[in-house]
Design a protein around this motif. Sequence first.
Motif, PDB file in Angstrom:
ATOM      1  N   ASP A  39       0.805  -1.229   0.000  1.00  0.00           N
ATOM      2  CA  ASP A  39       0.000   0.000   0.000  1.00  0.00           C
ATOM      3  C   ASP A  39       0.836   1.276   0.000  1.00  0.00           C
ATOM      4  O   ASP A  39       0.427   2.287  -0.560  1.00  0.00           O
ATOM      5  N   GLU A  40       1.985   1.233   0.657  1.00  0.00           N
ATOM      6  CA  GLU A  40       2.768   2.458   0.830  1.00  0.00           C
ATOM      7  C   GLU A  40       4.095   2.461   0.075  1.00  0.00           C
ATOM      8  O   GLU A  40       4.746   3.507  -0.026  1.00  0.00           O
ATOM      9  N   GLY A  41       4.535   1.287  -0.371  1.00  0.00           N
ATOM     10  CA  GLY A  41       5.859   1.227  -1.000  1.00  0.00           C
ATOM     11  C   GLY A  41       6.961   1.534   0.005  1.00  0.00           C
ATOM     12  O   GLY A  41       7.941   2.188  -0.328  1.00  0.00           O
ATOM     13  N   THR A  42       6.746   1.064   1.232  1.00  0.00           N
ATOM     14  CA  THR A  42       7.743   1.273   2.275  1.00  0.00           C
ATOM     15  C   THR A  42       8.101  -0.054   2.921  1.00  0.00           C
ATOM     16  O   THR A  42       7.360  -1.028   2.821  1.00  0.00           O
ATOM     17  N   ILE A  43       9.214  -0.065   3.590  1.00  0.00           N
ATOM     18  CA  ILE A  43       9.670  -1.264   4.288  1.00  0.00           C
ATOM     19  C   ILE A  43       9.677  -0.947   5.781  1.00  0.00           C
ATOM     20  O   ILE A  43      10.361  -0.028   6.229  1.00  0.00           O
ATOM     21  N   LEU A  44       8.873  -1.717   6.520  1.00  0.00           N
ATOM     22  CA  LEU A  44       8.750  -1.499   7.957  1.00  0.00           C
ATOM     23  C   LEU A  44       9.484  -2.579   8.734  1.00  0.00           C
ATOM     24  O   LEU A  44       9.467  -3.745   8.366  1.00  0.00           O
ATOM     25  N   CYS A  51      17.259  -4.010  23.262  1.00  0.00           N
ATOM     26  CA  CYS A  51      18.456  -4.487  22.556  1.00  0.00           C
ATOM     27  C   CYS A  51      18.949  -3.488  21.508  1.00  0.00           C
ATOM     28  O   CYS A  51      19.989  -3.715  20.897  1.00  0.00           O
ATOM     29  N   GLU A  52      18.164  -2.423  21.304  1.00  0.00           N
ATOM     30  CA  GLU A  52      18.507  -1.416  20.296  1.00  0.00           C
ATOM     31  C   GLU A  52      18.733  -2.058  18.932  1.00  0.00           C
ATOM     32  O   GLU A  52      19.738  -1.813  18.263  1.00  0.00           O
ATOM     33  N   ARG A  53      17.784  -2.925  18.556  1.00  0.00           N
ATOM     34  CA  ARG A  53      17.846  -3.599  17.261  1.00  0.00           C
ATOM     35  C   ARG A  53      16.532  -3.378  16.516  1.00  0.00           C
ATOM     36  O   ARG A  53      15.468  -3.381  17.118  1.00  0.00           O
ATOM     37  N   THR A  54      16.644  -3.216  15.199  1.00  0.00           N
ATOM     38  CA  THR A  54      15.463  -3.086  14.352  1.00  0.00           C
ATOM     39  C   THR A  54      15.429  -4.277  13.415  1.00  0.00           C
ATOM     40  O   THR A  54      16.362  -4.500  12.638  1.00  0.00           O
ATOM     41  N   TYR A  55      14.354  -5.043  13.531  1.00  0.00           N
ATOM     42  CA  TYR A  55      14.224  -6.284  12.771  1.00  0.00           C
ATOM     43  C   TYR A  55      13.575  -6.058  11.415  1.00  0.00           C
ATOM     44  O   TYR A  55      12.522  -5.445  11.309  1.00  0.00           O
ATOM     45  N   ILE A  56      14.213  -6.563  10.395  1.00  0.00           N
ATOM     46  CA  ILE A  56      13.678  -6.617   9.032  1.00  0.00           C
ATOM     47  C   ILE A  56      13.872  -8.053   8.558  1.00  0.00           C
ATOM     48  O   ILE A  56      15.014  -8.532   8.570  1.00  0.00           O
ATOM     49  N   PRO A  57      12.823  -8.729   8.134  1.00  0.00           N
ATOM     50  CA  PRO A  57      11.412  -8.361   8.187  1.00  0.00           C
ATOM     51  C   PRO A  57      10.942  -8.186   9.641  1.00  0.00           C
ATOM     52  O   PRO A  57      11.559  -8.708  10.561  1.00  0.00           O
ATOM     53  N   ALA A  58       9.844  -7.475   9.770  1.00  0.00           N
ATOM     54  CA  ALA A  58       9.301  -7.207  11.094  1.00  0.00           C
ATOM     55  C   ALA A  58       8.906  -8.506  11.795  1.00  0.00           C
ATOM     56  O   ALA A  58       8.421  -9.439  11.163  1.00  0.00           O
ATOM     57  N   VAL A  59       9.127  -8.541  13.090  1.00  0.00           N
ATOM     58  CA  VAL A  59       8.712  -9.674  13.924  1.00  0.00           C
ATOM     59  C   VAL A  59       8.008  -9.111  15.156  1.00  0.00           C
ATOM     60  O   VAL A  59       8.142  -7.938  15.476  1.00  0.00           O
ATOM     61  N   LEU A  60       7.261  -9.950  15.837  1.00  0.00           N
ATOM     62  CA  LEU A  60       6.527  -9.489  17.019  1.00  0.00           C
ATOM     63  C   LEU A  60       7.311  -9.620  18.309  1.00  0.00           C
ATOM     64  O   LEU A  60       6.994  -8.980  19.303  1.00  0.00           O
ATOM     65  N   VAL A  73       9.028   0.853  12.651  1.00  0.00           N
ATOM     66  CA  VAL A  73       9.982   1.821  12.113  1.00  0.00           C
ATOM     67  C   VAL A  73      10.012   1.694  10.585  1.00  0.00           C
ATOM     68  O   VAL A  73      10.161   0.589  10.055  1.00  0.00           O
ATOM     69  N   ASP A  74       9.839   2.815   9.918  1.00  0.00           N
ATOM     70  CA  ASP A  74      10.018   2.842   8.464  1.00  0.00           C
ATOM     71  C   ASP A  74      11.520   2.958   8.213  1.00  0.00           C
ATOM     72  O   ASP A  74      12.127   3.971   8.544  1.00  0.00           O
ATOM     73  N   VAL A  75      12.111   1.917   7.661  1.00  0.00           N
ATOM     74  CA  VAL A  75      13.571   1.913   7.478  1.00  0.00           C
ATOM     75  C   VAL A  75      13.982   2.433   6.103  1.00  0.00           C
ATOM     76  O   VAL A  75      15.163   2.389   5.756  1.00  0.00           O
ATOM     77  N   GLY A  76      12.992   2.909   5.337  1.00  0.00           N
ATOM     78  CA  GLY A  76      13.313   3.397   4.009  1.00  0.00           C
ATOM     79  C   GLY A  76      13.422   2.247   3.021  1.00  0.00           C
ATOM     80  O   GLY A  76      13.094   1.105   3.337  1.00  0.00           O
ATOM     81  N   THR A  77      13.871   2.560   1.856  1.00  0.00           N
ATOM     82  CA  THR A  77      13.891   1.545   0.793  1.00  0.00           C
ATOM     83  C   THR A  77      15.303   1.299   0.269  1.00  0.00           C
ATOM     84  O   THR A  77      15.477   0.729  -0.792  1.00  0.00           O
ATOM     85  N   LYS A 106      21.123  -5.878   3.198  1.00  0.00           N
ATOM     86  CA  LYS A 106      21.038  -5.529   4.617  1.00  0.00           C
ATOM     87  C   LYS A 106      20.218  -4.257   4.782  1.00  0.00           C
ATOM     88  O   LYS A 106      20.482  -3.244   4.128  1.00  0.00           O
ATOM     89  N   LEU A 107      19.196  -4.345   5.624  1.00  0.00           N
ATOM     90  CA  LEU A 107      18.331  -3.207   5.951  1.00  0.00           C
ATOM     91  C   LEU A 107      18.230  -3.169   7.476  1.00  0.00           C
ATOM     92  O   LEU A 107      17.874  -4.175   8.093  1.00  0.00           O
ATOM     93  N   ALA A 108      18.552  -2.067   8.081  1.00  0.00           N
ATOM     94  CA  ALA A 108      18.579  -1.950   9.551  1.00  0.00           C
ATOM     95  C   ALA A 108      19.427  -3.094  10.106  1.00  0.00           C
ATOM     96  O   ALA A 108      20.532  -3.326   9.619  1.00  0.00           O
ATOM     97  N   ASP A 109      18.886  -3.849  11.097  1.00  0.00           N
ATOM     98  CA  ASP A 109      19.661  -4.956  11.665  1.00  0.00           C
ATOM     99  C   ASP A 109      19.278  -6.300  11.065  1.00  0.00           C
ATOM    100  O   ASP A 109      19.627  -7.345  11.595  1.00  0.00           O
ATOM    101  N   GLY A 110      18.536  -6.263   9.960  1.00  0.00           N
ATOM    102  CA  GLY A 110      18.135  -7.486   9.274  1.00  0.00           C
ATOM    103  C   GLY A 110      18.361  -7.301   7.798  1.00  0.00           C
ATOM    104  O   GLY A 110      19.335  -6.672   7.392  1.00  0.00           O
ATOM    105  N   GLY A 111      17.444  -7.831   7.021  1.00  0.00           N
ATOM    106  CA  GLY A 111      17.569  -7.658   5.584  1.00  0.00           C
ATOM    107  C   GLY A 111      16.672  -8.604   4.825  1.00  0.00           C
ATOM    108  O   GLY A 111      15.916  -9.379   5.415  1.00  0.00           O
TER     109      GLY A 111
END
Length: 155
Positions: A39-44, A51-60, A73-77, A106-111
């Motif tokens: 819908d937005e063309g964004t990666i959340l 832990c100061e970590r941002t998971y990509i893909p998002a997890v609960l 967090v919108d991590v951009g594209t 690699k995107l944020a702390d994942g990818g």
Amino acid sequence: MTLLERNPKAQTAWLGELPVTSRYTYGLAGERFFRAIKDEGTILGTRCSNCERTYIPAVLFCERCMNQLDEWVDVGTTGEVHTFTLLYENYDGSPREKPEIVAFVKLADGGLIHRLDEVDPEDIVIGMQVEAVFKPKAKREGSILDIAHFKPIGQ
Ligand SMILES: [Zn+2]
């Protein structure tokens, strides 16, 4: 032989059948992750403040501390090529006209593992900055393939 050439003696296929069926469900985090792409063309991603970590893909839940994650967090594209490989055959075993490039971006702390295109394999550098190329919005289906591929930034 360089790293970009295929070993002509390498096994190309293993024939057989696997009597397996599966159904993949996105789950709550996956649904929001894929809806944002569609819908937005964004990666959340989701962020663990402990832990100061941002998971990509998002997890609960944070895999380190099991904290429930509700900070989105919108991590951009854009991301960077962490590693890549070349596919010389299609999934049915037929040869490809040109190798397909598959990279871990690699995107944020994942990818994401995804196609890399609009670049010559000889020009790929580990750490190079790439950006997601989305399908036109009307053609998106809520799949990771709504991102057509990644390409080097500035191309
Ligand atoms: Zn955590």
